[in-house]
Design an enzyme around this catalytic site. Structure first.
Site, mmCIF file in Angstrom:
data_model
loop_
_atom_site.group_PDB
_atom_site.id
_atom_site.type_symbol
_atom_site.label_atom_id
_atom_site.label_comp_id
_atom_site.label_asym_id
_atom_site.label_seq_id
_atom_site.Cartn_x
_atom_site.Cartn_y
_atom_site.Cartn_z
ATOM 1 N N ASP A 1 56.602 -24.596 -1.199
ATOM 2 C CA ASP A 1 56.525 -23.765 -0.004
ATOM 3 C C ASP A 1 55.229 -23.931 0.732
ATOM 4 O O ASP A 1 54.236 -24.378 0.176
ATOM 5 C CB ASP A 1 56.536 -22.294 -0.454
ATOM 6 C CG ASP A 1 57.928 -21.747 -0.494
ATOM 7 O OD1 ASP A 1 58.826 -22.450 -0.072
ATOM 8 O OD2 ASP A 1 58.077 -20.603 -0.960
ATOM 9 N N LYS B 1 60.299 -27.994 5.614
ATOM 10 C CA LYS B 1 60.908 -29.032 6.464
ATOM 11 C C LYS B 1 62.426 -29.052 6.360
ATOM 12 O O LYS B 1 63.094 -29.775 7.062
ATOM 13 C CB LYS B 1 60.373 -30.414 6.054
ATOM 14 C CG LYS B 1 58.962 -30.656 6.511
ATOM 15 C CD LYS B 1 58.758 -32.121 6.871
ATOM 16 C CE LYS B 1 57.337 -32.364 7.357
ATOM 17 N NZ LYS B 1 56.563 -33.146 6.392
ATOM 18 N N MET C 1 53.628 -9.567 4.748
ATOM 19 C CA MET C 1 54.220 -10.028 6.013
ATOM 20 C C MET C 1 54.048 -8.990 7.112
ATOM 21 O O MET C 1 54.953 -8.775 7.918
ATOM 22 C CB MET C 1 55.730 -10.321 5.828
ATOM 23 C CG MET C 1 56.004 -11.359 4.772
ATOM 24 S SD MET C 1 57.740 -11.455 4.320
ATOM 25 C CE MET C 1 57.914 -10.073 3.209
#
Ligand code: SAH
Length: 505
Positions: free
Chosen positions: A36, A58, A173
């Site tokens: 990651d 990706k 987050m």
């Protein structure tokens, strides 16, 4: 019959040494590593060179679509019989979607194991000096997603309970939604004065900590342009940081230092700078290699009993010399009749590690220092063996000969220089983000000049603090037009590291 298995491995919060031993074991046997954005790329070096490395960022474009594709990839590789490591930042089961990946593997009948990691909240807590719980302050802590409720009317978070009761709350987050979440905590009853810390890139050399209160942290974050990834720690415990902060108090914290050394030797010195908080960029300017021919050294080794003195001026010389003795079937007893001169304490230690006590350790660790010591002895007709590097200066042999000694100085190893700088070092120099460069021998600075070209080197090192290990190296720096800012009083790596610390604190 397939032996495929998927290990979900927690990579820890950033500092590559915060992964578990079990995690490293899994990486070591991996055929495939799927990693990651948040997993430190340095950890990939534990995997075999032959392992396939796949950057999960990706795969697929969008977030959710990406997750389905990652699940399918893990299943497919497992089915292929591969040992797969799914390397995830922090802990796989804390906001890591590890649960979903395991479900997909279970549904497909692929065996898996989960190896925990230090989650970001815990890493940030330790490295910012903010205990998440404290006997006198709070007895509970909650980990909460800062993204919940984005575009959702109903919240799964019980804001009343989270806000009241005084427990520590850590948001993941939650940088872009910071204002909203802080507001919600206040609306639901938490005091606006409650201390808050944002910890970005926790446990890495780029760690940033911003402290405020529920009322003002969003403004502070906005005006300082604070960016993800970060955790937000809310609670009275944040006040302890003032006293317990340690990571960002280390003397070289935030300094980017280039270490120019032989690739084989950089580790220990770099480690001592990193332990002081520096970001170290290694820049090998020398690679060690065997002599083009062993003939002269072999002759000398076979004839060791005829020598009165053996002079060893570096750890490399010691290692190559003893290795060669070993290859020829000799051991330390072959030196029974010789006296040994060791230049520098490290060299002396290296010699002791082969069971031999050096007879002479000059106080000054230079060729001139060696000559000075020998000038006090009667060297007439003494036979001296000086196993050396191919580019070594000629001072010791020529001066000892002048004293009447017979000196043999066979090449024991060669210094070869690489043609290019490592890309990250070059990039940092181009970005002018380097604070200091260290030179630990004349050849390190001369080779760097040869690699970059003198003019480009001078330009790139403008404004960079130059640290040299001793007067000979400093002279080589000045000969090339560099100004030397740091030179320790004694010419050892330990003294150089201490001098850097003193300079920057
Ligand atoms: N599984 C991870 C969390 C993944 S969610 C863990 O256990 O840590 C991603 C969030 O983790 C980021 O938005 C940020 O809030 C947090 N995070 C991960 N690494 C971090 C770090 N080094 N410093 C601060 N926050 C980090």
């Amino acid at each position: 019959m397939s032996n495929g298995i998927v290990y979900l491995v927690g990579a820890g919060p950033g500092d590559p040494s915060l992964i578990t031993l079990r995690g490293v074991e899994c990486l070591k046997k991996a055929d495939v590593v799927v990693y990651d954005y948040l997993a430190n790329e340095l950890l990939l070096s534990h995997a075999p060179a032959s392992a396939e490395r796949i950057y999960a960022g990706k795969i697929g474009g969008r977030h959710n679509q990406g997750q389905d594709e990652i699940n399918s990839l893990l299943v497919a590789k497992g089915r292929d019989g591969k040992i797969v490591v799914r390397l995830k930042g922090g802990d796989p089961f804390v906001f890591g979607r590890g649960g979903e990946e395991c479900e997909a593997l279970r549904d497909a009948g692929i065996p898996f194991e989960v190896i925990p990691g230090v989650t970001a909240a815990v890493g940030a807590s330790a490295y910012s000096g903010i205990p998440l719980t404290h006997r006198d302050i709070t007895a509970s802590v909650a980990f909460v997603t800062g993204q919940e409720g984005k575009g959702k009317e109903e919240s799964n978070i019980d804001w009343d309970r989270l806000s009241l009761g005084g427990g520590t709350v850590v948001f993941y987050m939650g940088v872009t939604t910071l204002r909203n979440n802080m507001q919600r905590m206040m609306t639901h009853g938490r005091s606006p004065d409650t201390p808050v810390a944002l910890v970005r890139w926790a446990t890495t050399p780029c760690q940033q900590v911003l402290v405020g209160t529920l009322a003002d942290i969003a403004d502070k974050a906005e005006s300082s342009g604070f960016k993800p990834p970060a955790v937000t720690i809310v609670g009275e415990v944040v006040a302890l940081r003032e006293k317990l902060q340690w990571f960002d108090r280390r003397p070289l914290c935030g300094k980017k230092i280039i270490v120019t050394r032989a690739a084989e030797q950089a580790g220990e010195f770099s480690g001592s700078l990193a332990a002081r908080g520096a970001t170290v960029l290694e820049c090998p300017t020398i690679r060690l290699a065997e002599p083009e021919s062993w003939q002269l050294l072999d002759l000398a080794i076979r004839d060791l009993p005829s020598y009165n003195w053996v002079v060893l001026t570096s750890g490399n010389a010691v290692r190559y010399f003893f290795q060669r003795m070993n290859t020829l079937g000799a051991d330390a007893r072959a030196l029974a009749n010789c006296r040994i001169c060791a230049v520098g304490p490290k060299t002396a230690d290296e010699i002791r590690s082969f069971g031999i006590k050096p007879d002479l350790i000059p106080a000054d660790y230079t060729a001139e220092g060696v000559v000075h010591e020998f000038s006090r002895l009667d060297m007439q007709n003494m036979r001296v063996l000086f196993p050396r590097a191919d580019r070594a200066r000629n001072v010791i042999p020529s001066e000892l000969k002048r004293m009447g000694a017979h000196v043999d100085s066979p090449v024991a190893y060669r210094n070869i220089f690489p043609e290019r700088l490592p890309p990250e070092t070059l990039f940092a120099l181009e970005k002018r983000s380097v604070d200091c460069i260290t030179f630990t021998s004349s050849s390190t600075v001369q080779n760097l000049a040869a690699m970059l070209g003198e003019e480009l080197m001078l330009d790139m090192l403008k404004g960079v603090v130059v640290a040299s290990i001793g007067p000979i190296t400093s002279k080589s720096c000045r000969d090339l037009g560099l100004k030397v800012d740091i030179e320790p009083a004694s010419y050892t790596l330990a003294a150089l590291a201490a001098a850097l610390e003193a300079h920057f604190s």
